[in-house]
Scaffold this motif. Structure first.
Motif, mmCIF file in Angstrom:
data_model
loop_
_atom_site.group_PDB
_atom_site.id
_atom_site.type_symbol
_atom_site.label_atom_id
_atom_site.label_comp_id
_atom_site.label_asym_id
_atom_site.label_seq_id
_atom_site.Cartn_x
_atom_site.Cartn_y
_atom_site.Cartn_z
ATOM 1 N N GLU A 1 0.827 -1.201 0.000
ATOM 2 C CA GLU A 1 0.000 0.000 0.000
ATOM 3 C C GLU A 1 0.864 1.255 0.000
ATOM 4 N N TYR A 2 0.213 2.398 -0.201
ATOM 5 C CA TYR A 2 0.890 3.690 -0.258
ATOM 6 C C TYR A 2 1.719 3.963 0.991
ATOM 7 N N THR A 3 1.230 3.558 2.148
ATOM 8 C CA THR A 3 1.952 3.804 3.394
ATOM 9 C C THR A 3 3.392 3.304 3.320
ATOM 10 N N TRP A 4 3.595 2.195 2.617
ATOM 11 C CA TRP A 4 4.931 1.603 2.577
ATOM 12 C C TRP A 4 5.917 2.422 1.758
ATOM 13 N N LEU A 5 5.420 3.302 0.883
ATOM 14 C CA LEU A 5 6.316 4.247 0.228
ATOM 15 C C LEU A 5 6.913 5.190 1.265
ATOM 16 N N ASN A 6 6.073 5.682 2.171
ATOM 17 C CA ASN A 6 6.558 6.555 3.237
ATOM 18 C C ASN A 6 7.482 5.806 4.191
ATOM 19 N N VAL A 7 7.176 4.547 4.462
ATOM 20 C CA VAL A 7 8.019 3.760 5.357
ATOM 21 C C VAL A 7 9.402 3.556 4.732
ATOM 22 N N ALA A 8 9.420 3.179 3.461
ATOM 23 C CA ALA A 8 10.702 2.942 2.782
ATOM 24 C C ALA A 8 11.518 4.226 2.704
ATOM 25 N N ALA A 9 10.864 5.316 2.329
ATOM 26 C CA ALA A 9 11.573 6.600 2.250
ATOM 27 C C ALA A 9 12.101 7.003 3.625
ATOM 28 N N SER A 10 11.295 6.805 4.654
ATOM 29 C CA SER A 10 11.706 7.167 6.012
ATOM 30 C C SER A 10 12.881 6.328 6.480
ATOM 31 N N ALA A 11 12.894 5.050 6.134
ATOM 32 C CA ALA A 11 14.004 4.180 6.518
ATOM 33 C C ALA A 11 15.311 4.657 5.883
ATOM 34 N N ILE A 12 15.265 5.040 4.598
ATOM 35 C CA ILE A 12 16.455 5.566 3.934
ATOM 36 C C ILE A 12 16.906 6.859 4.607
#
Length: 349
Positions: free
Chosen positions: A88-99
């Motif tokens: 889902e879209y949330t995981w784009l934010n999660v991945a970006a935040s992890a980087i």
């Protein structure tokens, strides 16, 4: 508001008097928390719905060639790989935040007073940029790695990290000329020479964006009062550096060229206060990590106990954050109240 101020206060209190750059447990806990706090936000951040619209309408390039020739291929690859995984879209934010969190922690741990550096990144670089404009935030994160390479006198890695950042937001390539200064004495003449040598290369890489930047930053009528306030914040440690530069050079010779580069960069932005506050808004975020370093190192030589000098930086960023939440329409509209997908029922996109 209290959520953000509480987190900042906690990070700052954990940092006061803590001079170690290792702090493995502290950074592990802070890193996991920040990825959760930033990545799983729900309808929080002024660009949340803008990136949601990008997500819904995104069509992955049908070949690697088109991906590499497209604008900001790194972000397209990140979004396409997550969407192709069925997430889902949330995981784009999660991945970006992890980087981003990896970049922030690596930047902080390259210096003494690492916990304080991370704390000072929170009010603006993490909240206002990392939780909103994630493309520029990612570019800025890789620029921070370039600053680390610059301090280690590594020309090639300085350039590589800037070019990696360009794959997420093209504007960061304007910092490419600093790669030639790595390992050399930083002064105005050499900075100008670096701009003359690599400036055209950066300009060539930005050729497709000139019309956009001209209409937005030069001919545009939109202004940003907040950018001027943030510039005042990043300018605050500059007089301290100028007054105490000899003490700083004696105490921290390895990082002194980077601090001097930061001081010159901040001073170079001053004309934008009058010429284009929108351009200043963009560039403030790139230069602020250097301003934080200047604040931290200058604070360390202000008194016999570094923690005493560091309170000035802590209070400055805390005061800015408090005033921003109390006076900014965007703060109230986009950040209050904080919502998280773990606590609300969300719709899959």
């Amino acid at each position: 508001m209290l959520v953000y101020l509480g987190i900042y206060s906690g990070l700052a209190l954990a940092a006061v008097g803590n001079h170690s750059r290792r702090n493995t447990l502290l950074f592990a806990l802070a890193g996991v928390f920040l990825v959760w706090f930033m990545g799983f936000r729900y309808e929080t951040g002024c660009d949340y719905f803008g990136y949601l619209n990008r997500w819904v309408n995104f069509s992955p390039p049908d070949s690697l060639t088109r991906l590499l020739h497209g604008e900001e291929a790194g972000f397209a690859f990140l979004m396409g790989s997550i969407k192709a995984s069925g997430l889902e879209y949330t995981w784009l934010n999660v991945a970006a935040s992890a980087i981003l969190v990896v970049c922030y922690i690596r930047f902080a741990r390259a210096h003494p007073f690492a916990p304080l550096i991370l704390a000072l990144l929170f009010p603006v670089i993490i909240v206002q940029l990392g939780m909103s404009g994630i493309r520029q935030a990612l570019a800025g994160g890789f620029l921070m790695l370039a600053f680390n390479a610059f301090a280690r006198q590594e020309k090639l890695w300085t350039a590589i990290w800037i070019l990696v950042g360009m794959q997420f937001h093209a504007s960061v390539v304007m910092f490419l000329p600093i790669a030639l200064l790595a390992g050399r004495q930083v002064n105005t003449i050499r900075l100008a020479a670096s701009l003359a040598i690599l400036g055209p290369v950066a300009g060539l890489l930005l050729t497709d964006r000139f019309d956009t930047y001209e209409s937005r930053y030069i001919e545009g009528t939109v202004t940003s009062g907040g950018a001027i306030v943030r510039y005042a914040l990043i300018f605050l440690p500059v007089p301290l550096f100028i007054l105490h530069r000899r003490k700083i050079k004696r105490g921290f010779p390895d990082v002194y060229p980077l601090l001097k580069l930061g001081t010159l960069s901040i001073l170079a932005l001053a004309p934008l206060v009058v010429l284009s506050s929108i351009a200043l808004h963009r560039l403030n975020y790139y230069v602020m990590p250097l301003s934080i370093l200047i604040f931290v190192y200058a604070g360390a030589v202000l008194s016999k106990k570094p923690s005493h000098g560091h309170w000035l930086a802590i209070l400055a960023y805390g005061g800015y954050s408090l005033s921003w939440f109390l006076s900014s329409h965007h703060a109230q509209l986009c950040y209050a109240p904080y919502e998280n997908t773990w606590f609300v029922e969300t719709i899959a996109f």
